[in-house]
Design a protein around this motif. Sequence first.
Motif, short mmCIF file in Angstrom:
data_model
loop_
_atom_site.label_atom_id
_atom_site.label_comp_id
_atom_site.label_asym_id
_atom_site.label_seq_id
_atom_site.Cartn_x
_atom_site.Cartn_y
_atom_site.Cartn_z
N LEU A 9 0.96 -1.09 -0.30
CA LEU A 9 -0.01 0.51 -0.03
C LEU A 9 0.90 0.83 -0.17
N PRO A 10 0.28 2.16 -0.72
CA PRO A 10 0.95 3.66 -0.25
C PRO A 10 0.89 4.59 0.73
N HIS A 11 2.20 5.01 0.27
CA HIS A 11 1.79 6.38 1.99
C HIS A 11 1.13 7.81 1.10
N LEU A 12 0.34 7.59 1.69
CA LEU A 12 -0.94 8.47 1.62
C LEU A 12 -1.05 9.84 2.60
N GLU A 13 -0.90 10.58 2.02
CA GLU A 13 -1.07 11.96 2.81
C GLU A 13 -1.50 13.22 2.78
N ASN A 14 -1.86 13.93 3.37
CA ASN A 14 -2.63 15.70 2.85
C ASN A 14 -1.92 16.19 2.41
N ASP A 15 -0.95 15.78 2.01
CA ASP A 15 0.38 16.36 1.52
C ASP A 15 0.32 16.63 -0.45
N ASP A 16 0.60 17.61 -0.98
CA ASP A 16 0.75 17.03 -2.59
C ASP A 16 1.80 16.60 -3.23
N LEU A 17 3.28 16.91 -2.47
CA LEU A 17 4.04 16.55 -3.06
C LEU A 17 4.50 14.86 -2.58
N ILE A 18 3.84 14.47 -1.76
CA ILE A 18 3.37 13.31 -0.95
C ILE A 18 2.50 12.19 -2.03
N LEU A 19 1.66 13.04 -2.21
CA LEU A 19 0.44 12.91 -3.17
C LEU A 19 0.63 12.15 -4.55
N SER A 20 1.61 12.95 -4.84
CA SER A 20 2.37 12.87 -6.90
C SER A 20 3.07 12.23 -6.99
N GLN A 21 4.10 12.00 -5.75
CA GLN A 21 5.27 10.99 -5.68
C GLN A 21 4.38 8.87 -5.26
N ALA A 22 2.88 8.51 -4.93
CA ALA A 22 2.97 7.69 -4.32
C ALA A 22 2.63 6.56 -5.82
N GLY A 23 2.99 5.62 -4.99
CA GLY A 23 3.15 4.39 -6.16
C GLY A 23 2.59 3.08 -5.92
N LEU A 24 2.16 2.38 -6.53
CA LEU A 24 1.68 0.81 -6.46
C LEU A 24 2.44 0.38 -6.54
N THR A 25 3.02 -0.90 -5.64
CA THR A 25 3.77 -1.66 -5.74
C THR A 25 3.13 -3.06 -5.93
N VAL A 26 2.97 -3.87 -6.92
CA VAL A 26 1.97 -5.05 -7.13
C VAL A 26 3.40 -6.23 -7.46
N ARG A 27 3.37 -7.34 -6.82
CA ARG A 27 4.57 -8.33 -6.81
C ARG A 27 3.82 -9.86 -6.93
#
Length: 938
Positions: free
Chosen positions: A800-818
């Motif tokens: 699960l990505p790290h999601l916070e109420n921050d523009d930078l964090i939301l723009s850099q978030a990604g979903l990793t699937v293995r």
Amino acid sequence: MFQIRELEMIHWDFWRAIRVPLDAQIVTIVGPNGSGKTTLLDALRTLLALKCSGRRDYKRYVRNNRENYAWLRGVVSNPRREAGGLFPTLFFPATSEVVTLFCRIRKQGGDWMRQYAIAEGDVTLDAQTESTLQWLGVNEYKRRLEQAGLTPAIAEVLALEQGDTDKLCEYSPKALLELVFQVFGDKQVLDHYAEAKLRLKEAEGELAKMEQQLAQVGLDVERLKLRGNNYLEWRSLQDDIEKLEQQAVPALKYVEQWESLRGYINQFRGARKSLRQKQDELDALDVQYRAIAGGQESAQSQEEAARKEHDEAYATFQVARDAARDSEKTMKEAERLRQLAEAEHGADGVSLNDRLAQQRESAARLKQSIKLMKDERQELAQAQFALQQGRQPHPDFVNRMRAALDEAGIAHQLLTEIVEVRDHSWQDAVEALLAPYRHIILLNRASDRKEAFGIGQQLKYRHFIVPEREPVERANRNSILEVVDFKADAPGWLVGLLNRTQRAKSVADGEHLDGDWITRDGYHKERRGARDISARPGDYAFGEAARQSRLNETTRRLRDLNEQLLDDEGKLVELERDISALQQSLMGMQAVVQLAARQEEFAAVAERWPAEQQRVQEAGAAMAMAQASWDEARKLREEGRLGYEKLKDRREQLDRAVNTELEQLARQRDEQTRRVNDLRKSRAAMPDEVRSAERLRVLRDKYGSAREVQHMVERERERLAQMEWETDPTILARRDKVADDYNALEHDTHAHRNEVQRTEQLTDEARGAYINKLKATVREYGRNLKRLGELSGIDVETDLPHLENDDLILSQAGLTVRFNFDQKGMMGLNDGEASGGQQVMKSLIMLIGLMMDDANPSGFVFIDEPFAHLDIFNIDRVGGFLKATQAQYLITTPLTHNTNVYGPSELTLTTRKKQPGETWAPVIAQTRRRVRAPVTAE
């Protein structure tokens, strides 16, 4: 999302008209390469307004059949939304279980155009369908499909090309997370939040601009105050100029016009007094003129009586003279015969013949001389008659030129007709000076110059034709012009010649004069030197003295010609008699015989000869007395005529002067009337406040004249022109408006600042609350992947990505699937460790995972050759996996694969290639899996 139930194609590629069912969960489209599998999928993509595969587009397919139109018709499901709401069905307001999608493609203006329509229910394609449908543009149609669940992200997945089913596993974690949010609807919410943040930044920018604008408006307020003061000063100057121009100038002009009118009235009165004096003088001259005219008639009658008496005496004289001449000739003939008789016997015939030839030659010369003198006498008689009538005779070339001008209607005069010599003692000098110009022609109208010059060129007239005439200037003292009068306007250069030529009593007197001079007898000195230019009296041409001189010369010449003719005619008669006698002597006649035959005739003539001589003398004396009486009467008449002509000229000059003054007085009267009218108009145009006499006097004392006021206005205008002024009358309103705008903008800026601060706070709080929804979406997608992995025997883990109420964090978030295949260990999406079949399985799991959204169940998927890289075992695994999901699959596969690919298929469509020479491709074969009835226990 909706599922596809049926597809109908008309004129699509090489299919003329074909309908295929698609009402199955898994539909396998099978056929050899080039048989139309991808063509069928591209028909579905075109029907859904998606991009075709590869570099193809819908125009490629409709061009192949060479028809001008094509139709695509599809029947799709219209399930109800589980959440309900304002739009209970996907294609609301359509509420039926199925809806029909239409795509109409036709050629317009040389290009292919497509239109779409959505109809409720299963609507067939017939002749009335096209007119009953409501056609939509491409963008509006896409919007309706998006509302039905065909989001742009799903549309992008559906447009995957042949063999690219494994493209999803090549997504980066960030791109995969964005795709998940987009499919599940969170992307739109995040975009709205991003747009809200953007709008917030724009609002902050607008706030900064408002504050900057507020400062700028403050500067504008100060600047407009300065401009307003400048405008008020300019307006004050303009008002002063306008007051001077509209009040002072008209009033002073009125005063000046009134003073000018008073002077003009006095001048008019003087002119009228002068006119009355000239009219009185003209009346007196008229009385004298009529009296002299009567005396001239009496003198003319006396001259005529004297002429008749002279003619009678001359006729008596001629009769007596002719009789005496005949007697004399007879006596001479007798004497000649006696002489011949005496010499007859000793005469020589040769000498007589020579003498006869000489006498004949002398007679011929005498006849020619007599003829010339008679011609001259005829011309002189005509000239004498013209001069007696007061006219000057002219040479033939002058008469021809004047006749041509008269025929052309060109009014003209000769210079000799308008010149009169006042002092006859200077007649010789005037004639000598004007001799080269006696045949000058003066045109009465300068506008006739072109036509007159043309006539002069045609007749080769060697004297000047003058169109320009001027009034005669005032004569200089002691000039030739001082003794010459002009009856009409004359050439200025000729008047100048007479005015600059001075009169010298003698050559010695001329040496004391500067410039040109001439003596009485015609000795002329000019800039080139001095010479004699005197004219003979018989050649005089100017004035009454010239006419009288020419008349006397003509009369004298006529008298001399008559006497010479009488003598020559007598000589001719004697010559002719001698010639006759000589001829008779040569012919053998005897003079003695002639004497004897004519003895009595000769005796009678000798007897009456003394009496005839006496009568000739008496008739000659009477004729001389009649001639003297006629000359005296003619002299008296000429003297009277000269006085009459002078009085007539004086009267004409005075009459012209009276007429000129009458015309001038009429013009002065009109001018006076005009000035009075102008004065009235000027008074009417004056403002009421300056019409009073006291106000006019004050303005006159203050400004002097209108010219001084105009100078003041010019100085004020020069000041206005040299300086920079604000001339816009709206500047005051703009100044006040900008001041009001500053106050309003200051209030709006304060309110907008509070609004921006409040909006920023609410936006941060709302997006912070929505972060939990994003986390739930990611967890749901992770569970879908895990559940699909369990169906296919593959372990799937999701970080699960790290999601916070921050523009930078939301723009850099990604979903990793293995993924873990066959317990060989976890591997990433595109780390290069998976085989081609495993890449397909990854993409299918991730693709189907997107379709398993609880809020958007079912749906359909285009999978072009998903078994291209799979072995038999994996084909079965994929087939089982597809059957375990709820989505609808449209799968293509070539004929070369293992038959296991048909295992999961409920409906198989078989495409076939178009045979050579055939226009249309064969229809698509359909194979539907038989559904066995469930077995019940007994």
